[in-house]
Enzyme design. Structure first.
Site, mmCIF file in Angstrom:
data_model
loop_
_atom_site.group_PDB
_atom_site.id
_atom_site.type_symbol
_atom_site.label_atom_id
_atom_site.label_comp_id
_atom_site.label_asym_id
_atom_site.label_seq_id
_atom_site.Cartn_x
_atom_site.Cartn_y
_atom_site.Cartn_z
ATOM 1 N N LYS A 193 0.876 -1.184 0.000
ATOM 2 C CA LYS A 193 0.000 0.000 0.000
ATOM 3 C C LYS A 193 0.906 1.225 0.000
ATOM 4 O O LYS A 193 1.381 1.681 1.030
ATOM 5 C CB LYS A 193 -0.877 -0.022 1.260
ATOM 6 C CG LYS A 193 -2.218 0.677 1.150
ATOM 7 C CD LYS A 193 -2.204 2.171 1.122
ATOM 8 C CE LYS A 193 -1.804 2.929 2.360
ATOM 9 N NZ LYS A 193 -1.491 4.344 2.001
ATOM 10 N N GLY A 251 2.028 4.240 13.482
ATOM 11 C CA GLY A 251 2.618 2.975 13.953
ATOM 12 C C GLY A 251 1.847 2.417 15.137
ATOM 13 O O GLY A 251 1.578 1.213 15.219
ATOM 14 N N GLU A 268 9.269 1.039 11.187
ATOM 15 C CA GLU A 268 10.390 1.950 10.972
ATOM 16 C C GLU A 268 9.791 3.337 11.029
ATOM 17 O O GLU A 268 9.144 3.779 10.084
ATOM 18 C CB GLU A 268 11.030 1.626 9.615
ATOM 19 C CG GLU A 268 12.465 2.088 9.523
ATOM 20 C CD GLU A 268 12.558 3.476 8.975
ATOM 21 O OE1 GLU A 268 12.419 4.432 9.764
ATOM 22 O OE2 GLU A 268 12.763 3.608 7.768
ATOM 23 N N CYS A 302 13.655 9.914 7.536
ATOM 24 C CA CYS A 302 13.397 9.455 8.905
ATOM 25 C C CYS A 302 14.614 9.639 9.800
ATOM 26 O O CYS A 302 14.486 9.921 10.982
ATOM 27 C CB CYS A 302 12.956 8.000 8.876
ATOM 28 S SG CYS A 302 14.028 6.950 7.892
ATOM 29 N N GLU A 403 9.624 15.617 15.761
ATOM 30 C CA GLU A 403 10.067 15.438 14.382
ATOM 31 C C GLU A 403 9.381 16.472 13.490
ATOM 32 O O GLU A 403 8.155 16.493 13.397
ATOM 33 C CB GLU A 403 9.732 14.022 13.893
ATOM 34 C CG GLU A 403 10.248 13.767 12.502
ATOM 35 C CD GLU A 403 10.055 12.327 12.057
ATOM 36 O OE1 GLU A 403 8.912 11.824 12.159
ATOM 37 O OE2 GLU A 403 11.028 11.714 11.596
HETATM 38 P P1 NAI Z 1 1.687 8.523 8.148
HETATM 39 O O1 NAI Z 1 2.474 7.697 9.086
HETATM 40 O O2 NAI Z 1 0.290 8.842 8.542
HETATM 41 O O3 NAI Z 1 1.652 7.816 6.701
HETATM 42 C C1 NAI Z 1 2.498 6.776 6.301
HETATM 43 C C2 NAI Z 1 1.688 5.667 5.645
HETATM 44 O O4 NAI Z 1 0.735 5.158 6.584
HETATM 45 C C3 NAI Z 1 0.880 6.096 4.426
HETATM 46 O O5 NAI Z 1 0.874 5.057 3.474
HETATM 47 C C4 NAI Z 1 -0.519 6.268 4.993
HETATM 48 O O6 NAI Z 1 -1.535 6.105 4.023
HETATM 49 C C5 NAI Z 1 -0.567 5.152 6.010
HETATM 50 N N1 NAI Z 1 -1.558 5.313 7.078
HETATM 51 C C6 NAI Z 1 -2.010 6.472 7.627
HETATM 52 N N2 NAI Z 1 -2.908 6.212 8.591
HETATM 53 C C7 NAI Z 1 -3.051 4.869 8.658
HETATM 54 C C8 NAI Z 1 -3.819 3.978 9.461
HETATM 55 N N3 NAI Z 1 -4.666 4.434 10.391
HETATM 56 N N4 NAI Z 1 -3.683 2.661 9.277
HETATM 57 C C9 NAI Z 1 -2.829 2.177 8.362
HETATM 58 N N5 NAI Z 1 -2.082 2.955 7.565
HETATM 59 C C10 NAI Z 1 -2.184 4.295 7.708
HETATM 60 O O7 NAI Z 1 2.512 9.863 7.898
HETATM 61 P P2 NAI Z 1 2.080 11.264 7.198
HETATM 62 O O8 NAI Z 1 0.770 11.723 7.724
HETATM 63 O O9 NAI Z 1 2.239 11.122 5.731
HETATM 64 O O10 NAI Z 1 3.244 12.231 7.746
HETATM 65 C C11 NAI Z 1 3.165 12.793 9.045
HETATM 66 C C12 NAI Z 1 4.516 12.762 9.731
HETATM 67 O O11 NAI Z 1 4.952 11.420 9.892
HETATM 68 C C13 NAI Z 1 5.658 13.416 8.981
HETATM 69 O O12 NAI Z 1 5.674 14.787 9.175
HETATM 70 C C14 NAI Z 1 6.837 12.736 9.606
HETATM 71 O O13 NAI Z 1 7.144 13.339 10.838
HETATM 72 C C15 NAI Z 1 6.358 11.333 9.851
HETATM 73 N N6 NAI Z 1 6.766 10.422 8.763
HETATM 74 C C16 NAI Z 1 7.871 9.631 8.950
HETATM 75 C C17 NAI Z 1 8.316 8.839 7.912
HETATM 76 C C18 NAI Z 1 9.520 7.962 8.063
HETATM 77 O O14 NAI Z 1 10.196 7.702 7.073
HETATM 78 N N7 NAI Z 1 9.793 7.435 9.228
HETATM 79 C C19 NAI Z 1 7.668 8.833 6.603
HETATM 80 C C20 NAI Z 1 6.480 9.643 6.526
HETATM 81 C C21 NAI Z 1 6.082 10.418 7.578
#
Ligand code: NAI
Ligand code: MG
Length: 501
Positions: A193, A251, A268, A302, A403
């Site tokens: 996904k 997470g 991660e 990250c 972050e």
């Molecule tokens: P997010 O963690 O919400 O999104 C990442 C993935 O999770 C996307 O594919 C999203 O569709 C999915 N997702 C979102 N809610 C979900 C749920 N309830 N159940 C299952 N999957 C779900 O991150 P977002 O909103 O794009 O970014 C917010 C913050 O997260 C960023 O500002 C950053 O601080 C952090 N982040 C960290 C990343 C890393 O590489 N560790 C990557 C992206 C965001």
């Protein structure tokens, strides 16, 4: 600069023409069951360039069923050497189509095309080839036991079954390959996904997967939103494991959703990594090194080095040099060959980052460099933020604890090793850290004391497939990358045989 269309690789332009992009389920390109689609846009221009089929619960269920079928039939019959050959073939196809894939990545994510082509493409190829090698190195052990009688004991390492991979937008293909390659090498099937912001390059990867000859259903790709497709995948009772990369908040939701069938989870998550500079460091190396630790991918990494700790006696001059360096970073559209740093991914992320610029000022920090959204000329419709260096930062300020995920550095002076270790560890995260020094004892002391999954010495953001990558504390658990990834995509079985007399 020429229009995006002129720079786009003809194959990428061709890919964009056939819209809406469908999802990959059971070896077929299909519409969403609901018929719904969503748009993806270029963060450098704000312009929509593709419409994509939007997966929801029903599509996820179809994909999981297809993955289960493949796991029990074709993929179960594919020998390790067969899995290896397919992954190697995929790597070759990835390489052959590197320019197109890099174009799609730049278009959807905004990263500089040069970084996508020269960084992302070889990195993904290496990952696919590394785990292709691992496919034929899955070993159990024979075990010398002390059981009275005549017993033969051994272990087997078996695949988990169906893996669900939920991925972020900051490095769509790098992250996809990091789950896909070990998962398939270990004998699992997968439902990917991708992030809703960046579905295109992974859909193109899906075409290459079919071209490589993977049996239908081994890899399924379902773009969609987190609250719908993501949550359906993480709670699905027939998914054996979720590999997640993203925010710690999501997470935590994934762990809760996994409880129903106690599926395995590897996470991660984010970081607030300390980048520590001692006065004895090679400063010519450390200045660009620490600046790039936060500017790479516009800080949307990250493991970005977002907290800069500098030994007090060089603090002022070093921070000035980092600020000067950051001011020379060329920000722009990723298709401009001069561009070194692209835009942020979305309006939401722009609001988040500029929100922290405000919070930092309210907390009493001051800008040494940058501090604003860029809106003139070519920047007007994109989500560009200046490389920013905050000075007068206290370690407990929100800009030093949370972050930000943008090109925003918080600089803090320190007196000695003990103090910087204490401050370095005083955050909820523990993904990475770095130290710049010529003192080898000090380097190892930092490497030992900083609670983080990766420590760099006199370098930053260096990755290799042989090295594990994972977090301490709220940065998650389960090592992606390295031979260790084979463990999080497999389970261990003990077999005990009574051989009798
Ligand atoms: P997010 O963690 O919400 O999104 C990442 C993935 O999770 C996307 O594919 C999203 O569709 C999915 N997702 C979102 N809610 C979900 C749920 N309830 N159940 C299952 N999957 C779900 O991150 P977002 O909103 O794009 O970014 C917010 C913050 O997260 C960023 O500002 C950053 O601080 C952090 N982040 C960290 C990343 C890393 O590489 N560790 C990557 C992206 C965001
Ligand atoms: Mg996009």
């Amino acid at each position: 600069m020429p229009a995006v269309e002129e720079i786009l690789h003809p194959a990428a332009a061709e890919f964009l023409k056939s819209r809406p992009r469908k999802m990959l389920i059971g070896g077929e390109w299909v519409e969403a069951a609901s018929g719904k689609t969503f748009e993806t846009l270029n963060p450098a221009t704000g312009r929509v360039h593709a419409t994509v089929a939007e997966a929801d619960k029903e599509d996820i269920d179809r994909a999981v069923k297809a993955a289960r079928r493949a796991f029990e039939t074709d993929w179960a019959k594919t020998k390790p050497s067969g899995r290896q050959a397919l992954l190697l073939r995929l790597a070759d196809l990835f390489e052959e189509n590197g320019e197109e894939l890099a174009c799609l990545e730049t278009l959807d994510n905004g990263m500089p095309y040069t970084a996508a082509l020269n960084g992302m493409v070889p990195r993904v190829c290496n990952t696919l080839r590394y785990y292709a090698g691992m496919a034929t190195k899955v070993h159990g052990e024979t075990v010398e036991n002390s059981i009275p009688g005549n017993f033969f004991t051994y272990t087997r390492r078996e695949p988990l079954g169906v893996v669900g991979a939920i991925h972020p937008w900051n490095g769509p293909l790098v992250v996809a390959s990091r789950s896909l390659a070990p998962a398939l090498a270990a004998g699992n099937t997968i439902v990917l996904k991708p992030a809703e912001q960046t579905p295109l390059s992974v859909l193109r990867l899906g075409e290459l997967i079919l071209e490589a000859g993977f049996p239908p259903g081994v890899v399924n790709i379902c773009p969609g939103f987190g609250a719908t497709a993501g949550s359906a995948l993480s709670e699905h009772p027939d998914v054996n494991k979720i590999a997640f990369t993203g925010s710690h908040i999501t997470g935590q939701k994934i762990i809760q959703a996994s409880a129903g069938n106690l599926k395995r989870v590897s996470l991660e998550l984010g970081g607030k990594s300390p980048d520590i500079v001692f006065a004895d460091a090679d400063l010519e190396q450390a200045v660009p090194g620490t600046a790039w630790a936060i500017c790479r991918n516009a800080g949307q990494v990250c493991c970005a080095g977002s907290r800069l700790f500098v030994e007090k006696k060089i603090y002022d001059s070093f921070v000035s040099q980092v600020a000067d360096f950051a001011s020379t970073v060329k920000v722009g559209n990723g298709f401009d060959p001069e561009t070194q740093m692209g835009p942020l991914i979305s309006e939401k992320q722009l609001d988040r980052v500029t929100g922290y610029l405000k919070i930092g000022q309210e907390e009493g920090a001051e800008f040494r460099q940058g501090g604003s959204r860029m809106t003139n000329g070519e920047y007007a419709n994109g989500y560009f933020v200046e490389p920013t260096v905050f000075d007068k930062v206290q370690p407990d300020m929100r800009i030093a604890q949370e972050e930000i995920f943008g090109p925003v550095l918080s600089a803090i002076p320190f007196e000695d090793l003990d103090e910087v270790v204490k401050m370095g560890n005083n955050v909820q995260y523990g993904l990475a850290g770095a130290v710049w020094t010529r003192d080898i004892s000090r380097a190892h002391a930092i490497a030992k004391s900083i609670q983080a999954g990766t420590i760099w010495v006199n370098c930053y953001n260096i990755f290799d497939d042989t090295m594990p990558f994972g977090g301490y504390k709220m940065s998650g658990y389960g090592s992606e990358s390295g031979p260790h990834a084979m463990e999080i995509y497999s389970q261990l079985k003990a077999v005990c045989v009574n051989l009798g007399e």
